[in-house]
Design a protein around this motif. Structure first.
Motif, mmCIF file in Angstrom:
data_model
loop_
_atom_site.group_PDB
_atom_site.id
_atom_site.type_symbol
_atom_site.label_atom_id
_atom_site.label_comp_id
_atom_site.label_asym_id
_atom_site.label_seq_id
_atom_site.Cartn_x
_atom_site.Cartn_y
_atom_site.Cartn_z
ATOM 1 N N ILE A 103 28.930 28.392 98.298
ATOM 2 C CA ILE A 103 28.475 28.372 99.698
ATOM 3 C C ILE A 103 28.726 27.012 100.355
ATOM 4 O O ILE A 103 29.375 26.942 101.401
ATOM 5 N N PRO A 104 28.231 25.881 99.806
ATOM 6 C CA PRO A 104 28.554 24.602 100.451
ATOM 7 C C PRO A 104 30.047 24.291 100.443
ATOM 8 O O PRO A 104 30.542 23.637 101.383
ATOM 9 N N LEU A 105 30.779 24.753 99.438
ATOM 10 C CA LEU A 105 32.231 24.544 99.437
ATOM 11 C C LEU A 105 32.869 25.300 100.601
ATOM 12 O O LEU A 105 33.702 24.746 101.325
ATOM 13 N N ARG A 106 32.468 26.545 100.796
ATOM 14 C CA ARG A 106 33.051 27.364 101.869
ATOM 15 C C ARG A 106 32.624 26.858 103.241
ATOM 16 O O ARG A 106 33.428 26.834 104.173
ATOM 17 N N GLU A 107 31.356 26.446 103.361
ATOM 18 C CA GLU A 107 30.839 25.980 104.642
ATOM 19 C C GLU A 107 31.150 24.502 104.908
ATOM 20 O O GLU A 107 30.821 23.991 105.978
ATOM 21 N N GLN A 108 31.756 23.844 103.925
ATOM 22 C CA GLN A 108 32.123 22.429 104.047
ATOM 23 C C GLN A 108 30.908 21.556 104.341
ATOM 24 O O GLN A 108 30.965 20.635 105.152
ATOM 25 N N ARG A 109 29.812 21.855 103.668
ATOM 26 C CA ARG A 109 28.585 21.079 103.818
ATOM 27 C C ARG A 109 28.473 20.062 102.685
ATOM 28 O O ARG A 109 28.992 20.287 101.592
ATOM 29 N N PRO A 110 27.766 18.957 102.901
ATOM 30 C CA PRO A 110 27.617 17.955 101.852
ATOM 31 C C PRO A 110 26.923 18.524 100.612
ATOM 32 O O PRO A 110 25.826 19.095 100.703
ATOM 33 N N PHE A 111 27.554 18.354 99.477
ATOM 34 C CA PHE A 111 26.992 18.777 98.191
ATOM 35 C C PHE A 111 27.134 17.611 97.227
ATOM 36 O O PHE A 111 28.182 16.969 97.162
ATOM 37 N N LEU A 112 26.073 17.334 96.471
ATOM 38 C CA LEU A 112 26.098 16.289 95.460
ATOM 39 C C LEU A 112 25.568 16.854 94.155
ATOM 40 O O LEU A 112 24.446 17.369 94.105
ATOM 41 N N GLY A 113 26.355 16.761 93.109
ATOM 42 C CA GLY A 113 25.931 17.157 91.778
ATOM 43 C C GLY A 113 25.768 15.926 90.904
ATOM 44 O O GLY A 113 26.678 15.096 90.827
#
Length: 264
Positions: A103-113
Protein backbone atom coordinates in the motif's frame (compact mmCIF):
# COMPACT_ATOMS: atom_id res chain seq x y z
CA UNK A 1 -7.50 -9.73 22.14
CA UNK A 2 -6.11 -6.38 21.08
CA UNK A 3 -3.22 -4.51 22.65
CA UNK A 4 -3.74 -1.48 20.42
CA UNK A 5 -2.86 1.63 22.33
CA UNK A 6 -3.87 4.22 19.71
CA UNK A 7 -2.74 6.95 22.11
CA UNK A 8 -1.90 10.19 20.38
CA UNK A 9 0.73 11.32 22.87
CA UNK A 10 1.23 10.32 26.46
CA UNK A 11 4.92 9.42 26.32
CA UNK A 12 7.81 11.67 27.17
CA UNK A 13 9.10 13.81 24.33
CA UNK A 14 12.86 14.21 24.36
CA UNK A 15 13.72 17.63 22.90
CA UNK A 16 16.17 17.99 20.06
CA UNK A 17 18.59 20.91 19.87
CA UNK A 18 16.93 24.04 18.51
CA UNK A 19 13.46 22.49 18.53
CA UNK A 20 10.60 22.97 20.96
CA UNK A 21 8.79 19.68 21.73
CA UNK A 22 5.28 19.73 20.36
CA UNK A 23 5.69 23.18 18.86
CA UNK A 24 3.77 22.06 15.80
CA UNK A 25 1.44 19.75 17.70
CA UNK A 26 -1.67 21.79 17.04
CA UNK A 27 -3.61 18.76 15.88
CA UNK A 28 -3.29 19.78 12.22
CA UNK A 29 -0.59 17.27 11.28
CA UNK A 30 -1.52 13.76 10.27
CA UNK A 31 -0.51 10.95 12.64
CA UNK A 32 2.21 8.47 11.77
CA UNK A 33 1.26 4.79 11.71
CA UNK A 34 3.48 2.82 14.11
CA UNK A 35 3.67 -0.98 13.87
CA UNK A 36 5.11 -2.79 16.90
CA UNK A 37 5.63 -6.52 17.37
CA UNK A 38 5.65 -7.19 21.11
CA UNK A 39 3.32 -6.25 23.97
CA UNK A 40 5.96 -4.16 25.73
CA UNK A 41 7.57 -2.59 22.64
CA UNK A 42 7.70 1.19 22.24
CA UNK A 43 8.65 3.44 19.30
CA UNK A 44 11.54 4.74 21.40
CA UNK A 45 13.57 7.59 20.03
CA UNK A 46 11.84 7.46 16.64
CA UNK A 47 8.57 8.15 18.43
CA UNK A 48 10.19 11.03 20.31
CA UNK A 49 11.48 12.51 17.04
CA UNK A 50 8.05 12.25 15.39
CA UNK A 51 6.27 13.85 18.36
CA UNK A 52 8.84 16.64 18.41
CA UNK A 53 7.86 17.35 14.79
CA UNK A 54 4.22 17.65 15.87
CA UNK A 55 2.95 14.24 14.73
CA UNK A 56 0.69 12.02 16.78
CA UNK A 57 1.42 8.28 16.85
CA UNK A 58 -1.20 5.74 15.75
CA UNK A 59 0.29 2.68 17.46
CA UNK A 60 -0.90 -0.74 16.32
CA UNK A 61 0.17 -4.31 17.01
CA UNK A 62 -1.21 -6.60 14.26
CA UNK A 63 0.27 -9.59 16.07
CA UNK A 64 -2.40 -9.08 18.73
CA UNK A 65 -5.32 -8.37 16.42
CA UNK A 66 -5.00 -4.69 15.53
CA UNK A 67 -6.13 -3.98 11.96
CA UNK A 68 -4.01 -2.31 9.31
CA UNK A 69 -5.57 0.60 7.39
CA UNK A 70 -6.71 0.17 3.80
CA UNK A 71 -4.87 3.35 2.78
CA UNK A 72 -2.36 5.84 4.17
CA UNK A 73 -4.51 8.80 3.13
CA UNK A 74 -5.07 9.65 6.80
CA UNK A 75 -1.45 9.12 7.89
CA UNK A 76 1.73 11.09 7.24
CA UNK A 77 3.70 7.84 6.89
CA UNK A 78 4.28 4.42 8.42
CA UNK A 79 7.09 2.92 10.51
CA UNK A 80 7.51 -0.85 10.96
CA UNK A 81 9.75 -1.65 13.93
CA UNK A 82 11.82 -4.69 14.86
CA UNK A 83 11.15 -7.79 16.89
CA UNK A 84 12.60 -11.22 17.72
CA UNK A 85 10.58 -12.92 14.99
CA UNK A 86 11.69 -13.45 11.38
CA UNK A 87 10.24 -12.15 8.14
CA UNK A 88 10.44 -15.80 7.05
CA UNK A 89 8.10 -16.99 9.82
CA UNK A 90 4.83 -18.52 8.57
CA UNK A 91 2.60 -16.67 11.07
CA UNK A 92 -0.44 -15.01 9.50
CA UNK A 93 0.36 -11.57 10.92
CA UNK A 94 3.86 -11.68 9.38
CA UNK A 95 2.39 -12.48 5.97
CA UNK A 96 -0.27 -9.76 6.37
CA UNK A 97 2.28 -7.12 7.31
CA UNK A 98 4.55 -7.95 4.37
CA UNK A 99 1.60 -7.92 1.98
CA UNK A 100 0.34 -4.63 3.44
CA UNK A 101 3.59 -2.82 2.61
CA UNK A 102 2.38 -2.83 -1.00
CA UNK A 103 0.00 0.00 0.00
CA UNK A 104 2.62 2.68 0.87
CA UNK A 105 4.68 1.54 -2.13
CA UNK A 106 1.70 1.96 -4.46
CA UNK A 107 0.56 5.22 -2.86
CA UNK A 108 4.14 6.54 -2.75
CA UNK A 109 3.81 7.40 0.94
CA UNK A 110 6.75 7.55 3.36
CA UNK A 111 7.55 4.10 4.76
CA UNK A 112 10.38 3.26 7.16
CA UNK A 113 11.35 -0.27 8.13
CA UNK A 114 13.71 -0.78 11.07
CA UNK A 115 15.54 -4.13 11.36
CA UNK A 116 12.64 -6.63 11.00
CA UNK A 117 10.69 -3.87 9.26
CA UNK A 118 13.53 -3.41 6.76
CA UNK A 119 13.57 -7.16 6.15
CA UNK A 120 9.81 -7.17 5.57
CA UNK A 121 10.18 -4.33 3.07
CA UNK A 122 12.98 -6.22 1.29
CA UNK A 123 10.80 -9.32 1.08
CA UNK A 124 7.85 -7.31 -0.29
CA UNK A 125 10.25 -5.99 -2.95
CA UNK A 126 11.28 -9.54 -3.89
CA UNK A 127 14.61 -9.85 -2.05
CA UNK A 128 15.74 -12.82 0.04
CA UNK A 129 16.00 -12.59 3.84
CA UNK A 130 18.28 -15.14 5.52
CA UNK A 131 20.72 -15.75 8.39
CA UNK A 132 24.42 -15.11 7.84
CA UNK A 133 26.18 -17.97 6.04
CA UNK A 134 28.51 -18.43 9.05
CA UNK A 135 25.69 -17.91 11.57
CA UNK A 136 27.15 -14.55 12.64
CA UNK A 137 25.00 -11.95 14.36
CA UNK A 138 25.22 -8.22 14.96
CA UNK A 139 24.31 -7.43 18.56
CA UNK A 140 25.89 -4.19 19.73
CA UNK A 141 27.61 -1.38 17.84
CA UNK A 142 29.16 -2.01 14.40
CA UNK A 143 30.58 0.28 11.72
CA UNK A 144 28.64 1.33 8.64
CA UNK A 145 29.77 3.17 5.51
CA UNK A 146 27.35 5.50 3.72
CA UNK A 147 27.41 5.37 -0.06
CA UNK A 148 27.52 8.49 -2.22
CA UNK A 149 23.72 8.22 -2.50
CA UNK A 150 23.43 7.94 1.27
CA UNK A 151 25.60 11.00 1.89
CA UNK A 152 23.59 12.98 -0.66
CA UNK A 153 20.36 12.00 1.09
CA UNK A 154 21.49 12.67 4.65
CA UNK A 155 24.84 14.08 5.79
CA UNK A 156 26.82 13.21 8.90
CA UNK A 157 26.17 9.49 9.18
CA UNK A 158 27.40 7.98 12.44
CA UNK A 159 30.58 5.88 12.27
CA UNK A 160 28.91 3.04 14.18
CA UNK A 161 25.26 2.23 14.87
CA UNK A 162 23.36 -0.07 17.20
CA UNK A 163 22.25 -3.49 15.94
CA UNK A 164 20.35 -6.50 17.25
CA UNK A 165 19.71 -9.06 14.52
CA UNK A 166 20.54 -12.54 13.28
CA UNK A 167 19.33 -12.18 9.70
CA UNK A 168 20.12 -9.90 6.80
CA UNK A 169 18.82 -9.40 3.29
CA UNK A 170 19.79 -8.81 -0.30
CA UNK A 171 19.44 -5.41 -1.93
CA UNK A 172 16.03 -5.50 -3.67
CA UNK A 173 16.03 -5.08 -7.43
CA UNK A 174 15.77 -1.40 -8.34
CA UNK A 175 16.53 -0.22 -4.79
CA UNK A 176 19.36 2.18 -3.98
CA UNK A 177 22.02 1.26 -1.44
CA UNK A 178 22.48 4.03 1.14
CA UNK A 179 24.88 2.41 3.63
CA UNK A 180 26.86 -0.80 3.72
CA UNK A 181 28.60 -2.94 6.33
CA UNK A 182 30.95 -5.87 6.62
CA UNK A 183 29.32 -9.10 7.80
CA UNK A 184 25.89 -7.83 6.72
CA UNK A 185 26.54 -5.72 3.59
CA UNK A 186 23.10 -4.08 3.25
CA UNK A 187 22.66 -1.62 6.10
CA UNK A 188 20.35 1.02 4.60
CA UNK A 189 18.49 1.31 1.30
CA UNK A 190 15.56 3.02 -0.33
CA UNK A 191 13.03 2.32 -3.03
CA UNK A 192 11.08 5.45 -3.90
CA UNK A 193 9.69 6.83 -0.64
CA UNK A 194 10.28 3.55 1.22
CA UNK A 195 13.40 3.19 3.37
CA UNK A 196 14.88 0.29 5.28
CA UNK A 197 17.66 0.33 7.89
CA UNK A 198 19.15 -2.83 9.37
CA UNK A 199 20.26 -1.00 12.53
CA UNK A 200 18.30 0.47 15.46
CA UNK A 201 18.32 4.28 15.71
CA UNK A 202 15.17 3.90 17.85
CA UNK A 203 16.92 2.45 20.91
CA UNK A 204 16.96 4.65 24.00
CA UNK A 205 19.24 4.15 26.99
CA UNK A 206 16.38 2.51 28.91
CA UNK A 207 15.63 0.19 25.98
CA UNK A 208 19.29 -0.85 25.84
CA UNK A 209 19.16 -1.83 29.51
CA UNK A 210 15.99 -3.85 28.85
CA UNK A 211 17.29 -5.59 25.74
CA UNK A 212 20.66 -6.52 27.22
CA UNK A 213 18.92 -7.92 30.31
CA UNK A 214 15.97 -9.79 28.82
CA UNK A 215 17.92 -10.80 25.73
CA UNK A 216 21.09 -11.66 27.60
CA UNK A 217 21.33 -15.11 25.98
CA UNK A 218 21.79 -13.42 22.59
CA UNK A 219 25.01 -11.80 23.79
CA UNK A 220 26.79 -15.16 23.55
CA UNK A 221 25.91 -15.59 19.85
CA UNK A 222 28.75 -15.55 17.29
CA UNK A 223 29.71 -11.97 16.50
CA UNK A 224 27.76 -10.41 19.38
CA UNK A 225 29.37 -7.78 21.60
CA UNK A 226 29.57 -8.30 25.36
CA UNK A 227 27.03 -6.33 27.39
CA UNK A 228 29.46 -3.79 28.82
CA UNK A 229 30.59 -2.88 25.30
CA UNK A 230 27.03 -1.82 24.41
CA UNK A 231 27.11 0.95 27.01
CA UNK A 232 30.75 1.92 26.50
CA UNK A 233 30.18 2.23 22.74
CA UNK A 234 26.94 4.14 23.27
CA UNK A 235 28.88 6.83 25.11
CA UNK A 236 31.07 7.24 22.02
CA UNK A 237 28.64 6.81 19.11
CA UNK A 238 25.12 7.61 20.31
CA UNK A 239 25.19 11.41 19.92
CA UNK A 240 26.04 11.08 16.22
CA UNK A 241 23.38 8.41 15.67
CA UNK A 242 20.74 10.57 17.37
CA UNK A 243 21.71 13.64 15.32
CA UNK A 244 21.51 11.58 12.14
CA UNK A 245 18.04 10.31 13.10
CA UNK A 246 16.79 13.83 13.79
CA UNK A 247 17.87 14.97 10.33
CA UNK A 248 16.67 11.82 8.58
CA UNK A 249 13.15 11.72 10.06
CA UNK A 250 12.30 15.26 8.99
CA UNK A 251 13.50 14.71 5.43
CA UNK A 252 11.80 11.31 5.25
CA UNK A 253 8.36 12.70 6.12
CA UNK A 254 8.79 15.57 3.67
CA UNK A 255 8.88 13.05 0.82
CA UNK A 256 5.13 12.40 0.86
CA UNK A 257 3.19 13.43 -2.29
CA UNK A 258 2.18 17.08 -2.64
CA UNK A 259 -1.54 16.23 -2.57
CA UNK A 260 -1.09 14.46 0.78
CA UNK A 261 0.71 17.51 2.23
CA UNK A 262 -2.08 19.82 1.07
CA UNK A 263 -4.65 17.68 2.89
CA UNK A 264 -3.07 18.37 6.30
Amino acid sequence: MSFRTNRFGGAEVVPFPGRTPGAAASGTKLPVLIILHQESSTPGRVGNALRALGHRLDIRRPRFGDPLPDTLDRHAGAVFFGGPMSANDPDDYIRREIDWIEIPLREQRPFLGICLGAQMLAMQLGARVAPHAQALTQIGYYPIRPTAAGRALCPNWPAQVYHWHREGFELPAGAELLAEGDDFPIQAYCSGNAFGVQFHPDVTYAMMHCWTTRGYDGLSAPGARERHHHFADRAVYDAAERAWLDHFIGDWLARRPVLAQAAE
